[in-house]
Design an enzyme around this catalytic site. Structure first.
Site, short mmCIF file in Angstrom:
data_model
loop_
_atom_site.label_atom_id
_atom_site.label_comp_id
_atom_site.label_asym_id
_atom_site.label_seq_id
_atom_site.Cartn_x
_atom_site.Cartn_y
_atom_site.Cartn_z
N GLU A 92 54.54 53.85 54.13
CA GLU A 92 55.15 54.98 54.84
C GLU A 92 56.31 55.58 54.06
O GLU A 92 57.00 54.87 53.33
CB GLU A 92 55.74 54.51 56.18
N CYS A 105 63.27 59.03 52.85
CA CYS A 105 63.36 57.58 53.00
C CYS A 105 62.05 57.02 52.44
O CYS A 105 60.97 57.36 52.92
CB CYS A 105 63.52 57.26 54.49
N CYS A 112 56.66 43.49 53.80
CA CYS A 112 57.99 43.01 53.42
C CYS A 112 58.06 41.50 53.62
O CYS A 112 57.61 40.99 54.64
CB CYS A 112 59.05 43.69 54.27
N CYS A 116 62.34 40.37 59.18
CA CYS A 116 63.36 40.50 60.22
C CYS A 116 62.65 40.72 61.56
O CYS A 116 61.67 41.47 61.63
CB CYS A 116 64.28 41.68 59.90
N CYS A 119 61.91 44.27 63.10
CA CYS A 119 61.35 45.29 62.21
C CYS A 119 59.83 45.24 62.20
O CYS A 119 59.24 44.18 61.97
CB CYS A 119 61.89 45.08 60.80
N CYS A 336 60.82 51.67 61.60
CA CYS A 336 60.25 51.33 60.32
C CYS A 336 58.93 50.55 60.46
O CYS A 336 58.88 49.52 61.10
CB CYS A 336 61.29 50.48 59.60
N1 SAH Z 1 64.79 45.75 53.43
C1 SAH Z 1 65.80 46.74 53.41
C2 SAH Z 1 65.30 48.15 53.65
C3 SAH Z 1 64.31 48.34 54.77
S1 SAH Z 1 64.91 48.11 56.43
C4 SAH Z 1 66.91 46.38 54.38
O1 SAH Z 1 66.80 45.35 55.04
O2 SAH Z 1 67.88 47.11 54.46
C5 SAH Z 1 66.08 49.38 56.54
C6 SAH Z 1 66.67 49.61 57.87
O3 SAH Z 1 65.64 49.91 58.83
C7 SAH Z 1 67.43 48.49 58.55
O4 SAH Z 1 68.71 48.30 58.13
C8 SAH Z 1 67.50 49.07 59.91
O5 SAH Z 1 68.59 49.92 59.92
C9 SAH Z 1 66.23 49.86 60.09
N2 SAH Z 1 65.37 49.28 61.11
C10 SAH Z 1 64.30 48.46 60.97
N3 SAH Z 1 63.76 48.15 62.15
C11 SAH Z 1 64.49 48.80 63.07
C12 SAH Z 1 64.43 48.88 64.50
N4 SAH Z 1 63.50 48.23 65.20
N5 SAH Z 1 65.36 49.64 65.11
C13 SAH Z 1 66.31 50.30 64.41
N6 SAH Z 1 66.40 50.28 63.08
C14 SAH Z 1 65.51 49.52 62.41
#
Ligand code: SAH
Length: 345
Positions: A92, A105, A112, A116, A119, A336
């Protein structure tokens, strides 16, 4: 086998072209066709002779990803793209429209490894690193699709950029080159889950590139629960690396902090975060969580608006610069990895 032209930096291309008997200015011409005129086949490059075009076509592909799905927000034009790569994998990218500029972005990996819990990308697992060319071509493909000029680039899409360090670095150098996208280093940000040694390395390799760290919790106990990588690199190690990065680059460091209701949104959490970040030029981006489904053992709910305000007030009082992230694209699959998850089961 043809090689993807997006994988080469400028000097490498000059070298490759000279092997084919083509002068340096031919590189400039080809890059102008691709990056400015958005012509993605050699045959359309009319200031090159027929023979030159044939030679180039035998040697190089111009691998623009193919568009599988696109969603455009009716509210703010936020545009989300799902691309198919040569090998069939999907990634994406997103365009965000601000009054004075357009931000892209982009993704750095397919899936990944950080996983997390909040995510959507992490939930789908890790497939592979992207090549530099696959990172660069997302920018070119979005500009071509929407006829816009991208003014900012954030490595904040799918994947952990600092776990694909060499290709990410190369993609930044390519996008920065004046013959390609000519993107200022200062308008590029890398967002990381927090890999201390790579943060320091980035400070030395590309000191002008901006850094964002996905912190999301003020201590290891809570961060362990939502960011599995924290068991490897603790909050203290990450903040130490951020301070070192700052000493070397003089850049302000952004800390992203996802607010999850009754998990990390209390006054005490805010105070602890302030303790952690005080004395360094930190900028905190407060992000009310975008709930994704299938999260085990943790209720992921958006915080109450008053909890967000309370969190902000504490940071303000403690002189920690911060901002509540304005949400974009709330009417499309905003979080994301969501678009990919819906399409690829
Ligand atoms: N791996 C890198 C970049 C990808 S995630 C990192 O961890 O920074 C980048 C950002 O996506 C995270 O910091 C968060 O701000 C956002 N993100 C991911 N899942 C999300 C969710 N469910 N709600 C809000 N922001 C989210």
């Amino acid at each position: 086998m043809k090689k993807d032209i997006f994988d080469f930096d400028y000097n490498e291309l000059v070298n490759e072209f000279s092997k084919l008997g083509l002068e340096k200015y031919r590189v400039d011409q080809v890059l102008d066709w691709i990056f400015q005129k958005k012509v993605f086949n050699f045959d359309g490059m009319t200031n090159l002779s027929k023979e030159n075009r044939t030679v180039l076509d035998e040697r190089f592909s111009i691998s623009i990803p193919s568009l599988l799905d696109m969603q455009v927000s009716n509210i703010d034009k936020t545009t989300k793209f799902l691309w198919r790569l040569e090998d069939g994998n999907t990634i994406e990218s997103v365009l965000l429209f601000h009054p004075d500029r357009v931000t892209a972005c982009i993704s750095s990996q397919v899936g990944c490894p950080a996983k997390c819990v909040f995510c959507a990308t992490g939930q789908s697992g890790f497939v592979r690193d992207l090549k530099a060319g696959e990172i660069v071509s997302q920018v070119v493909a979005m500009e071509a699709q929407r006829r816009v000029n991208i003014g900012n680039i954030v490595y904040m899409g799918m994947g952990e950029p600092l776990l694909n360090y060499e290709e990410v670095l190369k993609s930044i150098r390519i996008l920065h080159n004046e013959k390609t996208k000519n993107m200022s280093m200062r308008r590029i940000s890398v967002s990381t889950v927090g890999i201390p040694e790579k943060i320091i390395q980035l400070a030395d390799d590309l000191p002008e590139v901006k850094l964002a760290i996905s912190l999301h919790a003020p201590n290891n106990y809570k961060r362990d629960m939502i960011v599995p990588m924290n068991r490897k690199y603790s909050v203290e190690e990450i903040v130490y690396a951020a301070k070192e990065y700052q000493k070397r680059t003089k850049n302000r460091v952004t800390f992203e902090y996802i607010l999850i209701r009754e998990f990390n949104d209390s006054r005490d959490d805010a105070e602890k975060l302030a303790d952690l970040l005080k004395g360094m030029g930190a900028y905190v981006n407060l992000i009310p969580v975008n709930p994704v489904d299938n999260v085990e053992n943790l209720k992921l709910e958006r915080p109450h608006y008053w909890a967000v305000d309370r969190f902000k007030e504490v940071l303000d009082k403690r002189n920690i610069e911060n901002e509540i992230r304005k949400e974009k694209g709330t009417d499309i699959d905003a979080a994301c990895g969501q678009l990919r998850r819906r399409n690829v089961k």
